[in-house]
Design a protein around this motif. Structure first.
Motif, PDB file in Angstrom:
ATOM      1  N   UNK A  36       3.797  -5.458  11.016  1.00  0.00           N
ATOM      2  CA  UNK A  36       2.506  -5.537  11.684  1.00  0.00           C
ATOM      3  C   UNK A  36       2.519  -4.829  13.034  1.00  0.00           C
ATOM      4  N   UNK A  37       1.541  -3.946  13.222  1.00  0.00           N
ATOM      5  CA  UNK A  37       1.385  -3.161  14.437  1.00  0.00           C
ATOM      6  C   UNK A  37      -0.083  -3.215  14.842  1.00  0.00           C
ATOM      7  N   UNK A  38      -0.363  -3.192  16.137  1.00  0.00           N
ATOM      8  CA  UNK A  38      -1.725  -3.326  16.636  1.00  0.00           C
ATOM      9  C   UNK A  38      -2.338  -1.953  16.894  1.00  0.00           C
ATOM     10  N   UNK A  39      -3.583  -1.791  16.461  1.00  0.00           N
ATOM     11  CA  UNK A  39      -4.349  -0.558  16.631  1.00  0.00           C
ATOM     12  C   UNK A  39      -5.767  -0.897  17.075  1.00  0.00           C
ATOM     13  N   UNK A  40      -6.432   0.054  17.723  1.00  0.00           N
ATOM     14  CA  UNK A  40      -7.866  -0.054  17.984  1.00  0.00           C
ATOM     15  C   UNK A  40      -8.584   1.150  17.381  1.00  0.00           C
ATOM     16  N   UNK A  41      -9.861   0.955  17.092  1.00  0.00           N
ATOM     17  CA  UNK A  41     -10.709   2.006  16.569  1.00  0.00           C
ATOM     18  C   UNK A  41     -12.153   1.663  16.892  1.00  0.00           C
ATOM     19  N   UNK A  42     -13.088   2.602  16.781  1.00  0.00           N
ATOM     20  CA  UNK A  42     -14.491   2.287  17.033  1.00  0.00           C
ATOM     21  C   UNK A  42     -14.997   1.186  16.096  1.00  0.00           C
ATOM     22  N   UNK A  43     -15.897   0.364  16.556  1.00  0.00           N
ATOM     23  CA  UNK A  43     -16.376  -0.766  15.771  1.00  0.00           C
ATOM     24  C   UNK A  43     -17.036  -0.320  14.472  1.00  0.00           C
ATOM     25  N   UNK A  44     -17.601   0.875  14.448  1.00  0.00           N
ATOM     26  CA  UNK A  44     -18.235   1.378  13.221  1.00  0.00           C
ATOM     27  C   UNK A  44     -17.261   2.113  12.314  1.00  0.00           C
ATOM     28  N   UNK A  45     -15.987   2.175  12.715  1.00  0.00           N
ATOM     29  CA  UNK A  45     -14.980   2.831  11.899  1.00  0.00           C
ATOM     30  C   UNK A  45     -14.482   4.118  12.520  1.00  0.00           C
ATOM     31  N   UNK A  46     -13.280   4.524  12.121  1.00  0.00           N
ATOM     32  CA  UNK A  46     -12.699   5.751  12.650  1.00  0.00           C
ATOM     33  C   UNK A  46     -11.196   5.731  12.527  1.00  0.00           C
ATOM     34  N   UNK A  47     -10.546   6.621  13.230  1.00  0.00           N
ATOM     35  CA  UNK A  47      -9.098   6.749  13.167  1.00  0.00           C
ATOM     36  C   UNK A  47      -8.436   5.726  14.091  1.00  0.00           C
TER      37      UNK A  47
END
Length: 275
Positions: A91-102
């Motif tokens: 498990x690794x933490x990531x962020x992305x735009x709320x509407x989806x994306x990379x």
């Protein structure tokens, strides 16, 4: 397994099912504007608008298709944070735009399981294992600057900030049974907040700062399994006797992550069908 995505309303003191599925889904978050829920199922993340007859829509998480139930929404509503193992194997933490994306990687080290966003949007709180030891950590919203808040012998999980940013609540069996604790973000002033026969997990302070919701297993439960008779309990934010809000068949996946409505008037949770 049939899953029921439900909302409990404190005004009416009743629950309603907003969506149900024959599949297994978990861990609803509530958007900061109160208009939709986010949850996961089969490694993917979905959005359910809280309008009549709405159906879930998958959020594009790019390569991240092994998402677990540790996800959330930024206080400004612009970002989605996920915990995913596709790229790293753990498990690794990531962020992305709320509407989806990379997805953009946040945590350099794994495993890391996200659980809370600081109310000013600047830091993540998460569970980590480093050199075989469980701990609660925080890091800057875009990664780096990992700080161990508390850790040591035993299991540490479920960190969530209070709305004033002054405390991080979590659960730990550092003294034997799994109970709720709180600590300052700098690691000072550690306080035990429950001490009873139940096995207590995943504390979530209400947005108005008055109460804490958590999941209570029956005495003797090991870990945080699914498919158990559990209770959603509520306790004063400054400590005191809890009360049972709902008894249900659930456990893992019911309220792993922050699930309060922004006005503190409702909570979202998942109930499972007894088989």
């Amino acid at each position: 397994m049939k899953s029921f995505l439900e909302i409990y309303d404190f005004g009416t003191q009743t629950s309603r099912t907003v969506w149900q599925t024959p599949d297994h889904v978990e861990a609803p978050n509530w958007s900061p504007d109160g208009s939709f829920l986010v949850f996961n199922g089969s490694g993917l993340i979905y959005r359910l608008d809280l309008s009549e007859d709405a159906q879930p829509v998958r959020i594009d998480t790019g390569f991240a298709t092994g998402c677990n139930n540790d996800h959330g929404i930024s206080p400004d509503g612009l970002l989605l944070v996920i915990s995913d193992k596709t790229e790293t194997g753990k498990s690794c933490i990531y962020t992305l735009p709320i509407d989806g994306g990379t997805p953009q990687r946040v945590t350099e080290e794994v495993p890391s399981w996200w659980h809370g966003w600081s109310p000013d949007g600047s830091r993540h709180a998460y569970t980590a294992v480093r050199d075989g030891t469980f701990m609660i950590c925080t890091c800057a919203v875009d990664g780096g600057n990992e700080i161990q808040v508390v850790g040591g012998g035993g299991h540490y999980d479920g960190p969530d900030y209070t709305p004033d940013g002054q405390w991080i609540w979590f659960n730990s069996d550092r003294e034997g049974g799994m109970q709720l604790w709180r600590v300052r973000p700098d690691g000072s002033d550690l306080q035990k907040m429950t001490d009873d026969e139940r096995v207590n997990w995943f504390p979530h302070p209400s947005p108005d700062g008055k109460q804490v919701l958590y999941l209570a297993y029956e005495e003797g439960t090991e870990g945080h399994p699914a498919d158990r008779e559990v209770e959603l309990r509520l306790m004063p934010a400054e400590g005191g006797a809890p009360r049972t809000l709902i008894s249900l068949f659930g456990g893992q996946g019911t309220i792993n992550v922050p699930c309060w409505s922004p006005d503190s008037g409702s909570i979202a949770y998942v109930r499972y069908a007894r088989t």
